[in-house]
Scaffold this motif. Structure first.
Motif, short mmCIF file in Angstrom:
data_model
loop_
_atom_site.label_atom_id
_atom_site.label_comp_id
_atom_site.label_asym_id
_atom_site.label_seq_id
_atom_site.Cartn_x
_atom_site.Cartn_y
_atom_site.Cartn_z
N ASP A 1 41.87 -21.20 38.27
CA ASP A 1 41.79 -20.90 39.69
C ASP A 1 40.36 -20.93 40.23
OD1 ASP A 1 44.59 -20.51 39.99
OD2 ASP A 1 44.38 -18.53 39.06
N GLU A 2 39.41 -21.35 39.40
CA GLU A 2 38.02 -21.48 39.84
C GLU A 2 37.82 -22.83 40.53
OE1 GLU A 2 35.79 -19.07 39.52
OE2 GLU A 2 37.23 -17.78 38.47
N LEU A 3 36.90 -22.87 41.49
CA LEU A 3 36.56 -24.14 42.12
C LEU A 3 35.90 -25.05 41.09
CD1 LEU A 3 35.14 -23.04 45.60
CD2 LEU A 3 37.44 -23.87 45.07
N ALA A 4 36.29 -26.32 41.10
CA ALA A 4 35.73 -27.27 40.13
C ALA A 4 34.22 -27.37 40.26
CB ALA A 4 36.38 -28.64 40.30
N GLY A 5 33.71 -27.20 41.49
CA GLY A 5 32.28 -27.30 41.69
C GLY A 5 31.48 -26.19 41.04
N THR A 6 32.13 -25.10 40.65
CA THR A 6 31.43 -23.98 40.01
C THR A 6 31.46 -24.08 38.49
OG1 THR A 6 33.39 -22.54 39.90
CG2 THR A 6 32.09 -22.50 41.94
N LEU A 7 32.16 -25.06 37.96
CA LEU A 7 32.28 -25.19 36.51
C LEU A 7 30.96 -25.63 35.88
CD1 LEU A 7 35.69 -27.07 36.15
CD2 LEU A 7 35.29 -24.61 36.01
N ALA A 8 30.79 -25.28 34.62
CA ALA A 8 29.67 -25.80 33.85
C ALA A 8 29.84 -27.30 33.66
CB ALA A 8 29.60 -25.09 32.49
N THR B 1 29.32 -39.58 35.19
CA THR B 1 29.34 -38.42 36.07
C THR B 1 30.79 -38.09 36.38
OG1 THR B 1 27.22 -39.03 37.08
CG2 THR B 1 28.60 -37.44 38.27
N ALA B 2 31.21 -36.87 36.07
CA ALA B 2 32.61 -36.49 36.20
C ALA B 2 33.10 -36.67 37.65
CB ALA B 2 32.81 -35.05 35.77
N ALA B 3 34.24 -37.33 37.80
CA ALA B 3 34.82 -37.58 39.13
C ALA B 3 35.92 -36.56 39.39
CB ALA B 3 35.37 -39.00 39.19
N VAL B 4 35.50 -35.37 39.86
CA VAL B 4 36.46 -34.31 40.18
C VAL B 4 36.26 -33.88 41.62
CG1 VAL B 4 36.49 -33.52 37.78
CG2 VAL B 4 34.93 -32.42 39.40
N PHE B 5 37.28 -33.21 42.19
CA PHE B 5 37.18 -32.69 43.56
C PHE B 5 36.57 -31.30 43.48
CE2 PHE B 5 40.78 -35.65 43.51
CZ PHE B 5 40.40 -36.52 44.53
N GLU B 6 35.27 -31.21 43.77
CA GLU B 6 34.54 -29.96 43.52
C GLU B 6 34.95 -28.84 44.46
OE1 GLU B 6 30.36 -30.40 43.09
OE2 GLU B 6 30.59 -31.60 41.25
N GLU B 7 35.50 -29.18 45.64
CA GLU B 7 35.87 -28.15 46.61
C GLU B 7 37.28 -27.60 46.34
OE1 GLU B 7 37.44 -32.00 48.20
OE2 GLU B 7 35.67 -31.31 47.09
N LEU B 8 37.98 -28.14 45.35
CA LEU B 8 39.30 -27.67 44.97
C LEU B 8 39.25 -26.98 43.61
CD1 LEU B 8 41.49 -30.74 46.01
CD2 LEU B 8 40.99 -28.67 47.34
#
Length: 248
Positions: free
Chosen positions: A136-143, A85-92
């Motif tokens: 510039d998109e939020l990481a949480g919105t990525l596919a 599971t990708a460990a990214v900051f979804e709110e950034l």
């Protein structure tokens, strides 16, 4: 740059031997796939390499001994890994995630301000993983696939030279799997890549060499064709010795 060398690696949990005397040689520039049934010890292998679990034996990368070092010190030696599971900051944003990984931001508030100039290493990582258009998109919105690519990009800005990827195409669409396979080839131009994977079609298309694990040991190793033709591998995956029709 030298590659990854593992010798007699053993990991034991409360008497259970999860990795049992594994020897592994992954030369620089290789795209090595490690496959095997559930419980074969694949993820535990990379957990040991990255210092997440205690192990005995020896692991060296780029002539540096890894076993016994703290996780962050192993990372500083150029060893990076992803998780299922990708460990990214979804709110950034994508760019902010890469900034954090690169360690340039000296104050948390600076992450929230627009950047006048993107550091060259971040720009290069964005291009390599194909995320420049969504920086510039939020990481949480990525596919789903894009999140996995972002996590790889976060390793690139840390200058990781050994990439350990745990099931990177799980849950991806076919187009995302194709793009990820192409990405692995580009990464191997100046890095060493080890992939834990279950997707056999993906392996056949993109692996350069394959290591098969079973019950904590290395069962077979070689090219995709060599491994597929190994009766021991066929027996593990088929549950019996292959028949003439299955071999054909």
């Amino acid at each position: 740059m030298s590659g990854l060398t593992v010798r007699d690696l053993r990991v034991v949990f409360d008497g259970f031997v999860a990795v049992d005397g594994v020897d592994l040689e992954v030369p620089a520039g290789d795209v090595r796939f490690v496959i095997g049934p559930n419980g074969a010890g694949k993820t535990t292998l990379i957990d040991a390499i990255t210092g997440l679990v205690r192990a005995t034996g020896s692991v060296t990368f780029d002539d540096h001994a890894l076993l016994g070092r703290k996780v962050h010190r192993i990372a500083r030696l150029g060893v990076g890994r992803t998780f299922q599971t990708a460990a990214v900051f979804e709110e950034l944003t994508v760019l902010q995630n890469l900034d954090i990984a690169a360690g340039w931001s000296r104050h948390p508030l600076s992450l929230l301000r627009a950047r006048g100039q993107v550091p060259s290493s971040v720009a290069e990582a964005l291009t390599t993983v194909g995320l420049s258009a969504v920086r510039d998109e939020l990481a949480g919105t990525l596919a789903h696939g894009q999140k996995q690519w972002l996590e790889i990009g976060m390793l690139l800005v840390q200058d990781a030279k050994l990439l350990l990827l745990d099931e990177p195409v799980a849950g991806m669409s076919q187009s995302e799997r194709d793009a990820t396979g192409d990405l692995l080839g580009r990464l191997a131009a100046d890095r060493t890549v080890l992939v834990i994977e279950h997707d056999m079609d993906f392996l056949r298309r993109f692996a350069r060499t394959v290591t098969v694990m079973h019950a904590g040991k290395v069962l077979s190793e070689g090219t995709v064709a060599e491994v597929q033709a190994d009766p021991r591998v066929q027996e593990v995956y088929l549950g019996h010795a292959p028949s003439a029709s299955e071999v054909a």
